[in-house]
Design a protein around this motif. Structure first.
Motif, PDB file in Angstrom:
ATOM      1  N   HIS A   5       0.827  -1.213   0.000  1.00  0.00           N
ATOM      2  CA  HIS A   5       0.000   0.000   0.000  1.00  0.00           C
ATOM      3  C   HIS A   5       0.858   1.259   0.000  1.00  0.00           C
ATOM      4  CE1 HIS A   5      -3.370  -2.561   0.374  1.00  0.00           C
ATOM      5  NE2 HIS A   5      -3.333  -2.747   1.672  1.00  0.00           N
ATOM      6  N   ARG A   6       2.001   1.230   0.683  1.00  0.00           N
ATOM      7  CA  ARG A   6       2.892   2.400   0.695  1.00  0.00           C
ATOM      8  C   ARG A   6       3.433   2.661  -0.710  1.00  0.00           C
ATOM      9  NH1 ARG A   6       7.721   3.851   0.276  1.00  0.00           N
ATOM     10  NH2 ARG A   6       8.457   1.715  -0.033  1.00  0.00           N
ATOM     11  N   THR A   7       3.837   1.592  -1.378  1.00  0.00           N
ATOM     12  CA  THR A   7       4.370   1.732  -2.735  1.00  0.00           C
ATOM     13  C   THR A   7       3.316   2.297  -3.678  1.00  0.00           C
ATOM     14  OG1 THR A   7       5.868  -0.121  -2.360  1.00  0.00           O
ATOM     15  CG2 THR A   7       5.430   0.463  -4.645  1.00  0.00           C
ATOM     16  N   GLN A   8       2.066   1.891  -3.472  1.00  0.00           N
ATOM     17  CA  GLN A   8       0.963   2.365  -4.314  1.00  0.00           C
ATOM     18  C   GLN A   8       0.378   3.694  -3.821  1.00  0.00           C
ATOM     19  OE1 GLN A   8      -1.760  -0.981  -4.292  1.00  0.00           O
ATOM     20  NE2 GLN A   8      -0.474  -2.214  -5.628  1.00  0.00           N
ATOM     21  N   GLU A   9       0.930   4.210  -2.734  1.00  0.00           N
ATOM     22  CA  GLU A   9       0.440   5.442  -2.109  1.00  0.00           C
ATOM     23  C   GLU A   9      -1.057   5.363  -1.812  1.00  0.00           C
ATOM     24  OE1 GLU A   9       1.724   8.868  -4.281  1.00  0.00           O
ATOM     25  OE2 GLU A   9       3.852   8.400  -4.044  1.00  0.00           O
ATOM     26  N   ASP A  10      -1.462   4.190  -1.373  1.00  0.00           N
ATOM     27  CA  ASP A  10      -2.860   3.949  -1.002  1.00  0.00           C
ATOM     28  C   ASP A  10      -2.960   4.147   0.515  1.00  0.00           C
ATOM     29  OD1 ASP A  10      -5.420   3.035  -0.532  1.00  0.00           O
ATOM     30  OD2 ASP A  10      -5.280   1.374  -1.952  1.00  0.00           O
ATOM     31  N   TRP A  11      -3.060   5.429   0.907  1.00  0.00           N
ATOM     32  CA  TRP A  11      -2.909   5.771   2.323  1.00  0.00           C
ATOM     33  C   TRP A  11      -4.049   5.240   3.188  1.00  0.00           C
ATOM     34  CZ3 TRP A  11       1.843   6.615   2.145  1.00  0.00           C
ATOM     35  CH2 TRP A  11       2.425   7.385   1.131  1.00  0.00           C
ATOM     36  N   LEU A  12      -5.241   5.218   2.653  1.00  0.00           N
ATOM     37  CA  LEU A  12      -6.374   4.748   3.451  1.00  0.00           C
ATOM     38  C   LEU A  12      -6.216   3.264   3.793  1.00  0.00           C
ATOM     39  CD1 LEU A  12      -8.966   5.873   4.649  1.00  0.00           C
ATOM     40  CD2 LEU A  12     -10.179   5.067   2.614  1.00  0.00           C
ATOM     41  N   ARG A  13      -5.837   2.458   2.811  1.00  0.00           N
ATOM     42  CA  ARG A  13      -5.622   1.038   3.082  1.00  0.00           C
ATOM     43  C   ARG A  13      -4.401   0.832   3.981  1.00  0.00           C
ATOM     44  NH1 ARG A  13      -8.138   0.610  -2.046  1.00  0.00           N
ATOM     45  NH2 ARG A  13      -9.744  -1.036  -2.079  1.00  0.00           N
ATOM     46  N   LEU A  14      -3.376   1.651   3.784  1.00  0.00           N
ATOM     47  CA  LEU A  14      -2.203   1.544   4.648  1.00  0.00           C
ATOM     48  C   LEU A  14      -2.571   1.808   6.106  1.00  0.00           C
ATOM     49  CD1 LEU A  14       1.368   2.717   3.944  1.00  0.00           C
ATOM     50  CD2 LEU A  14       0.317   3.365   6.096  1.00  0.00           C
ATOM     51  N   ILE A  15      -3.403   2.803   6.347  1.00  0.00           N
ATOM     52  CA  ILE A  15      -3.815   3.131   7.713  1.00  0.00           C
ATOM     53  C   ILE A  15      -4.589   1.970   8.341  1.00  0.00           C
ATOM     54  CG2 ILE A  15      -5.392   4.619   9.051  1.00  0.00           C
ATOM     55  CD1 ILE A  15      -4.404   6.920   7.112  1.00  0.00           C
ATOM     56  N   ALA A  16      -5.421   1.320   7.555  1.00  0.00           N
ATOM     57  CA  ALA A  16      -6.161   0.157   8.071  1.00  0.00           C
ATOM     58  C   ALA A  16      -5.203  -0.951   8.509  1.00  0.00           C
ATOM     59  CB  ALA A  16      -7.127  -0.365   7.009  1.00  0.00           C
ATOM     60  N   VAL A  17      -4.148  -1.148   7.747  1.00  0.00           N
ATOM     61  CA  VAL A  17      -3.135  -2.146   8.115  1.00  0.00           C
ATOM     62  C   VAL A  17      -2.399  -1.705   9.387  1.00  0.00           C
ATOM     63  CG1 VAL A  17      -0.970  -3.220   7.385  1.00  0.00           C
ATOM     64  CG2 VAL A  17      -2.856  -3.018   5.770  1.00  0.00           C
ATOM     65  N   GLN A  18      -2.067  -0.414   9.458  1.00  0.00           N
ATOM     66  CA  GLN A  18      -1.387   0.109  10.650  1.00  0.00           C
ATOM     67  C   GLN A  18      -2.240  -0.071  11.908  1.00  0.00           C
ATOM     68  OE1 GLN A  18       1.914   0.967   8.780  1.00  0.00           O
ATOM     69  NE2 GLN A  18       1.752   1.820  10.787  1.00  0.00           N
ATOM     70  N   ASP A  19      -3.542   0.112  11.768  1.00  0.00           N
ATOM     71  CA  ASP A  19      -4.431  -0.080  12.922  1.00  0.00           C
ATOM     72  C   ASP A  19      -4.294  -1.505  13.455  1.00  0.00           C
ATOM     73  OD1 ASP A  19      -5.374   2.505  12.649  1.00  0.00           O
ATOM     74  OD2 ASP A  19      -7.229   1.932  11.631  1.00  0.00           O
ATOM     75  N   ARG A  20      -4.237  -2.472  12.559  1.00  0.00           N
ATOM     76  CA  ARG A  20      -4.079  -3.871  12.989  1.00  0.00           C
ATOM     77  C   ARG A  20      -2.700  -4.120  13.584  1.00  0.00           C
ATOM     78  NH1 ARG A  20      -8.098  -7.445  11.366  1.00  0.00           N
ATOM     79  NH2 ARG A  20      -9.656  -6.465  10.001  1.00  0.00           N
ATOM     80  N   LEU A  21      -1.682  -3.532  12.956  1.00  0.00           N
ATOM     81  CA  LEU A  21      -0.324  -3.704  13.489  1.00  0.00           C
ATOM     82  C   LEU A  21      -0.211  -3.186  14.917  1.00  0.00           C
ATOM     83  CD1 LEU A  21       2.005  -2.929  10.463  1.00  0.00           C
ATOM     84  CD2 LEU A  21       2.215  -4.900  11.994  1.00  0.00           C
ATOM     85  N   LEU A  22      -0.870  -2.075  15.194  1.00  0.00           N
ATOM     86  CA  LEU A  22      -0.769  -1.494  16.531  1.00  0.00           C
ATOM     87  C   LEU A  22      -1.611  -2.251  17.552  1.00  0.00           C
ATOM     88  CD1 LEU A  22      -0.482   2.223  15.512  1.00  0.00           C
ATOM     89  CD2 LEU A  22       1.161   0.919  16.880  1.00  0.00           C
ATOM     90  N   ILE A  23      -2.634  -2.952  17.115  1.00  0.00           N
ATOM     91  CA  ILE A  23      -3.339  -3.873  18.009  1.00  0.00           C
ATOM     92  C   ILE A  23      -2.450  -5.075  18.304  1.00  0.00           C
ATOM     93  CG2 ILE A  23      -5.223  -5.571  18.066  1.00  0.00           C
ATOM     94  CD1 ILE A  23      -6.937  -3.432  16.634  1.00  0.00           C
TER      95      ILE A  23
END
Length: 285
Positions: free
Chosen positions: A210-228
């Motif tokens: 998602h970072r490579t594709q600059e898909d920030w909304l999907r990246l944030i969703a992944v980050q939310d899971r990582l932080l859980i």
């Protein structure tokens, strides 16, 4: 396979949090399947688990005559890689769908770690002492047998010798200066990875796509899971904060970046992040 959580009314993040709360009871396959709910909100994770149970029942029938772990391993690999045709998605390696277990069950194509999660579920269901391996650059699986250890590339089904593994390690070692006096044995790269580590690597793979594709909304969703999953992984606050800034939400960006700065006194990028914080605060005022 455990169906310990019936949280159909919970949010996807709440469901994921309940699954990964305790290391001792963390159901790897269920948590891995749940990751796909960000992309497929209507996904029935229990149906995915049921589909895998059916695969396990089939391979158990095939291995009924197997007399030992090596024979069961051969039956599993024949079933998984040849008969069912599971393998690597060589044509579209960076497709986010390669990280979703539900898609893998349909297409039979994925990246190594997603294939490994499914293969491990079947291997352990057959009573094999199978574990994942956080090998640099390419996730592996291994099986401990009475006469030694077998390391398998889940992308191809190939069993790898020490020489094969050493050859694959060479680029990684050279990039990181792990040569000559700093070299370490291959065995150190074959440590078993726990469910939390495997899920973190799955999520970070998705994060990088998602970072490579600059898909920030999907990246944030992944980050939310990582932080859980990893509440003390401060760099994930930094990366989520920078993604919020890209999305134009300076308030949430500042909140995350402030946490990162407060928790990382010796971070190499601390000065740069503090400068970014100043800019974001000015834009808020």
């Amino acid at each position: 396979m455990s169906f310990a959580f019936d949280l159909s009314a919970a949010t996807p993040l709440g469901y994921f949090a309940a699954l990964v709360g305790e290391d001792d009871s963390l159901p790897l396959l269920e948590a891995a399947a749940a990751i796909a709910q960000d992309e497929y909100p209507e996904l029935d994770v229990q149906q995915v688990l049921g589909d895998v149970d059916q695969l396990l029942a089939r391979v158990k029938r095939r291995s009924a005559e197997a007399t030992g772990p090596m024979q069961r391993l051969r039956v599993l690999n024949q079933f998984f890689f040849r008969d069912m045709g599971f393998g690597g998605n060589v044509n579209n390696y960076y497709d986010p769908d390669n990280s979703y277990v539900n898609v893998l069950l349909k297409t039979r194509r994925a990246i190594p770690i997603t294939l490994a999660v499914l293969w491990l579920e079947l291997a352990q269901g057959l009573g094999l002492k199978a574990r994942g391996v956080n090998f640099p650059g390419h996730f592996m699986v291994k099986v401990n047998l009475p006469n030694g250890q077998v390391v398998i590339d889940p992308f191809t089904g190939q069993s790898l010798s020490r020489e094969d593994l050493s050859e694959r390690l060479e680029p990684y070692k050279r990039r990181n200066g792990l040569v000559d006096d700093f070299d370490v044995p291959v065995g150190l790269y074959l440590q078993a990875a726990g469910p939390r580590e495997i899920l973190a690597r799955m999520l970070r793979n998705l994060k990088e796509v998602h970072r490579t594709q600059e898909d920030w909304l999907r990246l944030i969703a992944v980050q939310d899971r990582l932080l859980i999953l990893l509440p003390d992984a401060w760099v994930e606050y930094r990366d989520r904060g920078l993604a919020w800034a890209e999305m134009g939400d300076n308030r949430l960006a500042v909140s995350d970046l402030e946490i990162y700065v407060a928790q990382t006194d010796d971070a190499l990028d601390r000065d740069a992040i503090e400068q970014r914080l100043l800019e974001l605060r000015r834009e808020l005022n």
